[in-house]
Scaffold this motif. Structure first.
Motif, PDB file in Angstrom:
ATOM      1  N   MET A   1       0.877  -1.168   0.000  1.00 43.02           N
ATOM      2  CA  MET A   1       0.000   0.000   0.000  1.00 43.02           C
ATOM      3  C   MET A   1       0.915   1.219   0.000  1.00 43.02           C
ATOM      4  SD  MET A   1      -2.952  -1.128   2.711  1.00 43.02           S
ATOM      5  CE  MET A   1      -4.227  -0.010   2.150  1.00 43.02           C
ATOM      6  N   ARG A   2       0.684   2.137  -0.894  1.00 43.01           N
ATOM      7  CA  ARG A   2       1.568   3.303  -1.009  1.00 43.01           C
ATOM      8  C   ARG A   2       1.185   4.459  -0.099  1.00 43.01           C
ATOM      9  NH1 ARG A   2       3.858   4.158  -6.854  1.00 43.01           N
ATOM     10  NH2 ARG A   2       4.165   1.993  -7.443  1.00 43.01           N
ATOM     11  N   ARG A   3      -0.092   4.658   0.093  1.00 42.07           N
ATOM     12  CA  ARG A   3      -0.541   5.871   0.786  1.00 42.07           C
ATOM     13  C   ARG A   3      -1.142   5.645   2.172  1.00 42.07           C
ATOM     14  NH1 ARG A   3      -0.391   9.377  -3.655  1.00 42.07           N
ATOM     15  NH2 ARG A   3      -0.813   8.325  -5.599  1.00 42.07           N
ATOM     16  N   LYS A   4      -1.469   4.393   2.515  1.00 39.63           N
ATOM     17  CA  LYS A   4      -2.141   4.132   3.782  1.00 39.63           C
ATOM     18  C   LYS A   4      -1.517   2.929   4.468  1.00 39.63           C
ATOM     19  CE  LYS A   4      -6.499   4.186   1.606  1.00 39.63           C
ATOM     20  NZ  LYS A   4      -7.911   3.878   1.686  1.00 39.63           N
ATOM     21  N   TRP A   5      -1.774   2.812   5.751  1.00 42.07           N
ATOM     22  CA  TRP A   5      -1.333   1.644   6.512  1.00 42.07           C
ATOM     23  C   TRP A   5      -2.385   0.552   6.497  1.00 42.07           C
ATOM     24  CZ3 TRP A   5       3.529   1.105   7.469  1.00 42.07           C
ATOM     25  CH2 TRP A   5       4.324   2.228   7.666  1.00 42.07           C
ATOM     26  N   GLY A   6      -3.641   0.943   6.280  1.00 44.32           N
ATOM     27  CA  GLY A   6      -4.704  -0.043   6.273  1.00 44.32           C
ATOM     28  C   GLY A   6      -5.997   0.536   5.749  1.00 44.32           C
ATOM     29  N   SER A   7      -6.937  -0.369   5.473  1.00 38.05           N
ATOM     30  CA  SER A   7      -8.266   0.067   5.039  1.00 38.05           C
ATOM     31  C   SER A   7      -9.281  -1.010   5.402  1.00 38.05           C
ATOM     32  CB  SER A   7      -8.292   0.346   3.536  1.00 38.05           C
ATOM     33  OG  SER A   7      -8.133  -0.854   2.809  1.00 38.05           O
ATOM     34  N   CYS A   8     -10.537  -0.612   5.395  1.00 44.92           N
ATOM     35  CA  CYS A   8     -11.654  -1.518   5.654  1.00 44.92           C
ATOM     36  C   CYS A   8     -12.698  -1.268   4.577  1.00 44.92           C
ATOM     37  CB  CYS A   8     -12.236  -1.249   7.037  1.00 44.92           C
ATOM     38  SG  CYS A   8     -13.674  -2.262   7.412  1.00 44.92           S
ATOM     39  N   SER A   9     -13.017  -2.295   3.809  1.00 45.68           N
ATOM     40  CA  SER A   9     -14.008  -2.126   2.741  1.00 45.68           C
ATOM     41  C   SER A   9     -15.418  -2.261   3.302  1.00 45.68           C
ATOM     42  CB  SER A   9     -13.793  -3.174   1.638  1.00 45.68           C
ATOM     43  OG  SER A   9     -14.304  -4.425   2.052  1.00 45.68           O
ATOM     44  N   THR A  10     -16.380  -1.793   2.542  1.00 47.18           N
ATOM     45  CA  THR A  10     -17.781  -1.918   2.953  1.00 47.18           C
ATOM     46  C   THR A  10     -18.226  -3.383   2.956  1.00 47.18           C
ATOM     47  OG1 THR A  10     -18.479  -1.543   0.681  1.00 47.18           O
ATOM     48  CG2 THR A  10     -18.436   0.377   2.133  1.00 47.18           C
ATOM     49  N   LYS A  11     -17.448  -4.256   2.330  1.00 50.86           N
ATOM     50  CA  LYS A  11     -17.758  -5.696   2.316  1.00 50.86           C
ATOM     51  C   LYS A  11     -17.095  -6.438   3.472  1.00 50.86           C
ATOM     52  CE  LYS A  11     -18.694  -5.756  -2.501  1.00 50.86           C
ATOM     53  NZ  LYS A  11     -18.627  -6.364  -3.780  1.00 50.86           N
ATOM     54  N   GLY A  12     -16.415  -5.695   4.358  1.00 51.96           N
ATOM     55  CA  GLY A  12     -15.828  -6.317   5.536  1.00 51.96           C
ATOM     56  C   GLY A  12     -14.433  -6.874   5.339  1.00 51.96           C
ATOM     57  N   ILE A  13     -13.752  -6.404   4.304  1.00 50.14           N
ATOM     58  CA  ILE A  13     -12.391  -6.863   4.041  1.00 50.14           C
ATOM     59  C   ILE A  13     -11.403  -5.865   4.628  1.00 50.14           C
ATOM     60  CG2 ILE A  13     -10.700  -7.418   2.255  1.00 50.14           C
ATOM     61  CD1 ILE A  13     -13.172  -8.174   0.478  1.00 50.14           C
ATOM     62  N   ILE A  14     -10.529  -6.366   5.490  1.00 51.58           N
ATOM     63  CA  ILE A  14      -9.485  -5.549   6.091  1.00 51.58           C
ATOM     64  C   ILE A  14      -8.216  -5.735   5.262  1.00 51.58           C
ATOM     65  CG2 ILE A  14      -8.037  -5.206   8.151  1.00 51.58           C
ATOM     66  CD1 ILE A  14     -10.981  -4.458   8.611  1.00 51.58           C
ATOM     67  N   THR A  15      -7.626  -4.632   4.842  1.00 46.98           N
ATOM     68  CA  THR A  15      -6.366  -4.676   4.098  1.00 46.98           C
ATOM     69  C   THR A  15      -5.324  -3.930   4.909  1.00 46.98           C
ATOM     70  OG1 THR A  15      -7.593  -4.690   2.012  1.00 46.98           O
ATOM     71  CG2 THR A  15      -5.242  -4.148   1.895  1.00 46.98           C
ATOM     72  N   LEU A  16      -4.174  -4.572   5.090  1.00 47.09           N
ATOM     73  CA  LEU A  16      -3.076  -3.966   5.848  1.00 47.09           C
ATOM     74  C   LEU A  16      -1.844  -3.878   4.969  1.00 47.09           C
ATOM     75  CD1 LEU A  16      -3.511  -5.938   9.186  1.00 47.09           C
ATOM     76  CD2 LEU A  16      -4.265  -3.605   8.698  1.00 47.09           C
ATOM     77  N   ALA A  17      -1.083  -2.823   5.173  1.00 46.24           N
ATOM     78  CA  ALA A  17       0.155  -2.626   4.415  1.00 46.24           C
ATOM     79  C   ALA A  17       1.184  -3.663   4.851  1.00 46.24           C
ATOM     80  CB  ALA A  17       0.699  -1.218   4.642  1.00 46.24           C
ATOM     81  N   VAL A  18       1.857  -4.235   3.880  1.00 44.97           N
ATOM     82  CA  VAL A  18       2.850  -5.271   4.142  1.00 44.97           C
ATOM     83  C   VAL A  18       3.955  -4.768   5.075  1.00 44.97           C
ATOM     84  CG1 VAL A  18       4.275  -4.823   2.105  1.00 44.97           C
ATOM     85  CG2 VAL A  18       4.136  -7.124   3.010  1.00 44.97           C
ATOM     86  N   ASP A  19       4.331  -3.502   4.961  1.00 44.65           N
ATOM     87  CA  ASP A  19       5.416  -2.971   5.795  1.00 44.65           C
ATOM     88  C   ASP A  19       4.943  -2.505   7.182  1.00 44.65           C
ATOM     89  OD1 ASP A  19       4.103  -0.965   4.394  1.00 44.65           O
ATOM     90  OD2 ASP A  19       5.858   0.318   4.255  1.00 44.65           O
ATOM     91  N   LEU A  20       3.670  -2.685   7.498  1.00 42.78           N
ATOM     92  CA  LEU A  20       3.179  -2.370   8.838  1.00 42.78           C
ATOM     93  C   LEU A  20       3.892  -3.241   9.881  1.00 42.78           C
ATOM     94  CD1 LEU A  20       1.196  -0.788  10.638  1.00 42.78           C
ATOM     95  CD2 LEU A  20      -0.495  -2.580  10.162  1.00 42.78           C
ATOM     96  N   SER A  21       4.269  -4.445   9.483  1.00 44.39           N
ATOM     97  CA  SER A  21       4.943  -5.344  10.425  1.00 44.39           C
ATOM     98  C   SER A  21       6.318  -4.827  10.841  1.00 44.39           C
ATOM     99  CB  SER A  21       5.075  -6.745   9.832  1.00 44.39           C
ATOM    100  OG  SER A  21       5.945  -6.723   8.733  1.00 44.39           O
ATOM    101  N   ASP A  22       6.847  -3.863  10.101  1.00 42.88           N
ATOM    102  CA  ASP A  22       8.144  -3.268  10.446  1.00 42.88           C
ATOM    103  C   ASP A  22       8.016  -2.152  11.483  1.00 42.88           C
ATOM    104  OD1 ASP A  22       9.326  -4.945   8.577  1.00 42.88           O
ATOM    105  OD2 ASP A  22       9.178  -3.465   6.974  1.00 42.88           O
ATOM    106  N   ARG A  23       6.799  -1.756  11.776  1.00 46.84           N
ATOM    107  CA  ARG A  23       6.567  -0.672  12.742  1.00 46.84           C
ATOM    108  C   ARG A  23       6.469  -1.232  14.151  1.00 46.84           C
ATOM    109  NH1 ARG A  23       4.977   4.327  10.553  1.00 46.84           N
ATOM    110  NH2 ARG A  23       5.413   4.918  12.697  1.00 46.84           N
ATOM    111  N   GLU A  24       6.523  -0.347  15.148  1.00 46.35           N
ATOM    112  CA  GLU A  24       6.467  -0.769  16.541  1.00 46.35           C
ATOM    113  C   GLU A  24       5.090  -1.387  16.856  1.00 46.35           C
ATOM    114  OE1 GLU A  24       5.572   3.541  16.026  1.00 46.35           O
ATOM    115  OE2 GLU A  24       7.278   2.298  15.502  1.00 46.35           O
ATOM    116  N   PRO A  25       5.060  -2.350  17.788  1.00 51.41           N
ATOM    117  CA  PRO A  25       3.816  -3.068  18.096  1.00 51.41           C
ATOM    118  C   PRO A  25       2.637  -2.166  18.451  1.00 51.41           C
ATOM    119  CG  PRO A  25       5.663  -4.150  19.137  1.00 51.41           C
ATOM    120  CD  PRO A  25       6.190  -2.861  18.538  1.00 51.41           C
TER     121      PRO A  25
END
Length: 97
Positions: A32-56
């Motif tokens: 994901m280039r611009r966000k760390w995550g999103s939630c679709s109206t269909k209930g799908i959570i998308t997380l940026a792959v590099d979020l795991s590199d951030r602090e817990p």
């Protein structure tokens, strides 16, 4: 990111889903280039792959934020109150977004 990072994100999503009493339809982890995550109206959570590199604490903030959108689609008063109940310093973490 290594495979372990995606596994950690998925485990955190499960933990937070139980805590927040929500059930995402699917969890996707991708670039994901611009966000760390999103939630679709269909209930799908998308997380940026590099979020795991951030602090817990930041990971938990993003995950909780997106999962709460399953119950509260907008950033209204109730959304903010529930965020504050679960992540008291969420406003400081949001600045890092």
């Amino acid at each position: 990111m290594q495979e372990g990072g995606a596994t950690d994100l998925r485990m955190r999503v499960i933990k937070w889903s139980v805590k927040l009493k929500v059930n995402p339809r699917a969890v996707r982890i991708c670039q994901m280039r611009r966000k760390w995550g999103s939630c679709s109206t269909k209930g799908i959570i998308t997380l940026a792959v590099d979020l795991s590199d951030r602090e817990p604490q930041f990971r938990d903030f993003v995950i909780a934020h997106e999962l709460l959108h399953l119950r509260y689609p907008h950033h209204g008063r109730l959304f903010k109150a529930v965020m504050a109940a679960h992540i008291p310093n969420w406003r400081e973490l949001e600045i890092l977004r």
